[in-house]
Design an enzyme around this catalytic site. Sequence first.
Site, PDB file in Angstrom:
ATOM      1  N   TRP A  74      -3.163  29.153  12.243  1.00 19.79           N
ATOM      2  CA  TRP A  74      -4.289  28.240  12.063  1.00 19.79           C
ATOM      3  C   TRP A  74      -4.001  27.047  12.944  1.00 19.79           C
ATOM      4  CZ3 TRP A  74      -5.405  23.293  10.205  1.00 19.79           C
ATOM      5  CH2 TRP A  74      -6.716  23.057   9.792  1.00 19.79           C
ATOM      6  N   GLY A 101       3.589  24.968   9.571  1.00 23.29           N
ATOM      7  CA  GLY A 101       3.899  23.561   9.399  1.00 23.29           C
ATOM      8  C   GLY A 101       3.641  22.773  10.670  1.00 23.29           C
ATOM      9  N   GLU A 481     -19.142  19.822  -6.680  1.00 18.60           N
ATOM     10  CA  GLU A 481     -18.524  21.127  -6.453  1.00 18.60           C
ATOM     11  C   GLU A 481     -19.546  22.162  -5.999  1.00 18.60           C
ATOM     12  OE1 GLU A 481     -15.620  24.195  -6.343  1.00 18.60           O
ATOM     13  OE2 GLU A 481     -15.597  22.012  -6.107  1.00 18.60           O
ATOM     14  N   GLU A 488     -18.971  25.095   2.402  1.00 20.35           N
ATOM     15  CA  GLU A 488     -17.800  25.732   2.985  1.00 20.35           C
ATOM     16  C   GLU A 488     -17.984  27.206   3.296  1.00 20.35           C
ATOM     17  OE1 GLU A 488     -14.412  25.179   0.447  1.00 20.35           O
ATOM     18  OE2 GLU A 488     -15.463  25.794  -1.346  1.00 20.35           O
TER      19      GLU A 488
END
Length: 608
Positions: A74, A101, A481, A488
């Site tokens: 990603w 990371g 929400e 999304e």
Amino acid sequence: MCGIVAYTGYRQARSILMEGLKRLEYRGYDSAGIAILDGNGGIRMKKSAGRIAVLESKLNGFADGTCGMSHTRWATHGVPSDENAHPHFDASGRIALIHNGIIENYKALGTYLEHRGVVFKSETDTEVLVQLIGHFYNGDLESAVRTALRDVRGTYGIAVICSEHPGKIVAARKGSPLIIGVGDGEYVVASDAAAILQHTTQAIYLHDCEMAVVSEDGFRTTTLDNVPVTKEVAELEMTLDDIELGSHKHFMLKEIMEQPSALADCMRGRVNQQEGRITLGGIANFTRELVHAKRIIITGCGTAWHAGLVGEYLFEELARIPAEVEYASEFRYRNPIIDDGTVVIVMSQSGETADTLAALREARDKGACVIGIVNAVGSTIARETDAGVYLHVGPEIGVASTKAYIGQVMVLAMIAMHLGRRRNLSQPMLQEYLDALKSVPEKIESIVAQSDAIRDVAEEFKNAENWLYLGRGYNYPTALEGALKLKEISYIHAEGMPSAEMKHGPIALITKDMPVVFIATKNSQYDKIVSNMEEIRARRGRIIAVATEGDTDIESLAEHVFYVPDAPEPLQPMITIVPLQLLAYHAAVLRGCDVDKPRNLAKSVTVE
């Protein structure tokens, strides 16, 4: 974020590595790669931007072996491309590395290496790390990794192989999860248990600043300072069936449909109707601190923040404890005031969310009692908090959280009732709430049965590019929400807000083509929200309402109504969100979106 899968053992690695990557697709990625020790003193590598299927198409004739690694990336440093995909080689081509990371000081390290003749082939911080390992390598791979990591500032979960050490994998972590599946003469190093379940249910978890050296002969673990660490092999809680689609088209739909059973599992052994009490073993030793708390701060990101907002209302109404909700990403950096008697609750589905971990550590450093609410057993947040409560809603594979959100609200409700009984709730009042709590799964069953009717409404509005979600009180978080779910996975712009705030600016957006979703259940502010609906109707906005069963009056105000069973106001958020989850799901499917893997998103966000 990202997926790590590495294997060493007696079987051919390629199929194991690729199958493992597919198990981790849900985490979010934009490129993929594989590297295998070929048995002839070399490492064969292929990588590609795009989906795993693109990488697979390049593997015809690719050499196989019994030790290798694979990765889904990603993008953080550098665009998604073949060059930036992992694994990365050092300058000699002997060492390959995969990494989750961020290496924060990669520029300084890169400059140091460039002055020593290293030429970089990618834009990534990861290549800087493998080049640094190569720079220190003198035949001892473990020592080179250990020395390089001493110079690194940032977060990492890494796996390293070297052509001069066939069958060996060196793994290390700091701030990014790594798990090692322990089989019979074979081992799988992965960033997520889903990648190892097909091969073993026995595993060890690496903690921060720990390293593991794995070969077909076994494993050993140390700190980065080479102090031996003894690890217990644990049994994984999830099963292969938990992460399979079954008869469902998408994981998101499967997980919406699983919510009744997930909530039943969340309550099992905790809610005792007959005896009229709640038992939460994970926080039993901290009951005094919680009961006497002067203030509760709830922190999380995204969906967890929305659940926390429900928690704020629950703690203040049921337990009469002042509460506030903080974005974890902001909490750490604004020097929060943590007084004596402050309890901080941190929430994360994965238990690895980087911003939430940072908030946890900030709260702990300032002396707060820190309680964790997570789903992933053995996760970093679960280990670092003083105490906590697991959701026990089962693995959540879809990137858009559904059952974990409802599980978080359920756990917050149980904690609030548990504390409320010790502060101000009468036993008869608690009993009423417990009876209502136990009926929530059955009520959600009746809502998911409306899926086809909700799909019809989604069909009608799927091309509308701007939506407004409005609610009051406990259903204001539901509006937030519901809007997030639509954004999304369907890529439709949507905003959630308190319905009264609509008049202070956003009402200017209302047109005859704009869908406005009201959560208008029977509660203490029902009359007010009906007035807000009248205001939207007067401006010809197109109203979709979530209303309480039997409320036929609402039909005169809304074009479409999703009816939900009645429930006490503090418990309504677990019920009213379900039709909005289904609305978002169907809208996304009808628009041709990849529901389980929405663009640019990752399931576990392990970078700040």
